[in-house]
Write a protein that holds these residues in place. Structure first.
Motif, PDB file in Angstrom:
ATOM      1  N   UNK A  14      73.971  43.755  36.718  1.00 24.41           N
ATOM      2  CA  UNK A  14      73.332  42.506  36.314  1.00 24.41           C
ATOM      3  C   UNK A  14      72.086  42.712  35.467  1.00 24.41           C
ATOM      4  N   UNK A  15      71.265  43.649  35.872  1.00 22.66           N
ATOM      5  CA  UNK A  15      69.953  43.758  35.248  1.00 22.66           C
ATOM      6  C   UNK A  15      69.962  44.634  33.999  1.00 22.66           C
ATOM      7  N   UNK A  16      69.227  44.190  32.989  1.00 24.86           N
ATOM      8  CA  UNK A  16      69.243  44.899  31.706  1.00 24.86           C
ATOM      9  C   UNK A  16      68.712  46.321  31.806  1.00 24.86           C
ATOM     10  N   UNK A  17      67.578  46.474  32.486  1.00 24.84           N
ATOM     11  CA  UNK A  17      67.001  47.817  32.597  1.00 24.84           C
ATOM     12  C   UNK A  17      67.974  48.773  33.265  1.00 24.84           C
ATOM     13  N   UNK A  54      69.731  36.954  29.492  1.00 24.19           N
ATOM     14  CA  UNK A  54      68.277  37.049  29.446  1.00 24.19           C
ATOM     15  C   UNK A  54      67.643  35.705  29.108  1.00 24.19           C
ATOM     16  N   UNK A  55      66.639  35.297  29.892  1.00 25.54           N
ATOM     17  CA  UNK A  55      65.916  34.063  29.559  1.00 25.54           C
ATOM     18  C   UNK A  55      64.851  34.348  28.504  1.00 25.54           C
ATOM     19  N   UNK A 103      67.315  47.172  22.865  1.00 26.51           N
ATOM     20  CA  UNK A 103      67.591  47.840  24.137  1.00 26.51           C
ATOM     21  C   UNK A 103      68.553  49.001  23.946  1.00 26.51           C
TER      22      UNK A 103
END
Lengths: 191, 191
Positions: free
Chosen positions: A78-81, A132-133, A145
């Motif tokens: 889920x998370x970009x990082x 991403x908001x 990224x």
DNA sequence: AGGCAATCTTGTCAGTGTCAAGTTGATGGG
DNA sequence: CCCATCAACTTGACACTGACAAGATTGCCT
């Protein structure tokens, strides 16, 4: 391995692929020789060609496999990082695939299987920034990224950041590196 | 070019280097053949070896030249972001050098001239983050910046961001990309 | 049972990198 | 001015490679 009872090898394609990955990881794609791979598999010198057509065909197959492995590695994060971390981990786990994937001059660019696998991986990359908001330009954010993760992975694989790691795993180092970036430590000077 | 009055070529080393850069930029390092370069220079097949010893020697010379060009391109740039832009410009201006520099398996890693040139470029890279205020870990910040620029340059050279550019110069796109990053647009989710 | 297609072999060709030994010619000391 | 020396280049050879064509073997499907 070099002697065989049966006329047919049975699993030559996988054998050659595996041996090729070993050679590439150890000495780079330039050191790869179809005849050498044939010898390792205990098979005549022209046998691999039947499965891959070409040297280019073999490398294209490796790249396609790489894109599928990458898509699988990124899926469901889920998370970009964390996606970035997994990208780096993919590169360190599959250095041979990674190298070949990003050397277009070694590949048959219009190969259907390569294109399909590349598209699957590409979709996973896009999905990373989709949710991403507060991001006006998602595409550019995605490329930023991707650049960061890809650059770090490449520099690590080429031995350009060994000293900085200090024994840590590259993916861990990358995690803290992104932390530094995203908490606004680096920006400093803005013109 | 292929016929010559004098027995000695006069400038064979430069001729071969220039031809090699053409070939690499067009078809990648794998397509490079010493005999072909010799033909282009109108010289016997073993002549280039006298100047470069090896195929590896030729590529090592190219890489060393590349590191010096990079050092020169970065020199005297005060601002970090602009340094990144120049890094990207170097990669697009000298794609052959760039490719070879970051493919260690093609190079003689312990070559003195290569090491010296690499150190000169490395000093310029370090200088980019040296003057940054409010950066606790300068080394990591430097690697983050390098990763971003290097990743973008690599992705561009491998044809992975063409669509996003929309006709813009890659260095311009990179400039706006870093703007997006450093104004805190991307971070968003922080865990 | 029989044929068909995939798999593997054998033989060959042009092209390559590299080494060794010979040629050419520029250069500088006597 | 001449000649020794040495770098620059040539010639020839060898082992290796990718690629292709034609034949041998074998699993598989009907």
């Amino acid at each position: 391995m070099t002697s065989r009872k049966t006329y047919h090898h049975g699993d030559l394609r996988q054998s050659v692929l595996a041996a090729a990955l070993d050679v590439i990881a150890a000495e780079g794609p330039g050191a790869l020789s179809l005849r050498d791979l044939a010898r390792r598999a205990g098979v005549s010198h022209a046998a691999p060609a039947h499965h891959f057509k070409d040297r280019t065909g073999l490398l294209t197959a490796i790249a396609a496999e790489g894109y599928d492995l990458l898509a699988a590695a990124l899926a469901g994060t889920p998370e970009l990082r964390e996606r970035g971390v997994r990208y780096v981990r993919f590169a360190t786990d599959h250095p041979a695939h990674f190298q070949v994937m990003f050397q277009p001059d070694l590949l048959r660019a219009d190969d259907p299987e390569l294109l399909a696998a590349k598209e699957r991986a590409s979709a996973e990359l896009r999905a990373g920034v989709a949710g991403l908001p507060d991001v006006p330009d998602a595409r550019t954010a995605g490329i930023a990224a991707w650049s960061l993760a890809h650059g770090f992975a490449t520099l690590f694989l080429t031995g350009n950041v060994d000293a900085a790691l200090g024994g840590r795993e590259p993916e861990e180092y990358f995690r803290s590196l992104t932390g530094l970036l995203f908490t606004g430590q680096l920006p400093a000077e803005e013109q």
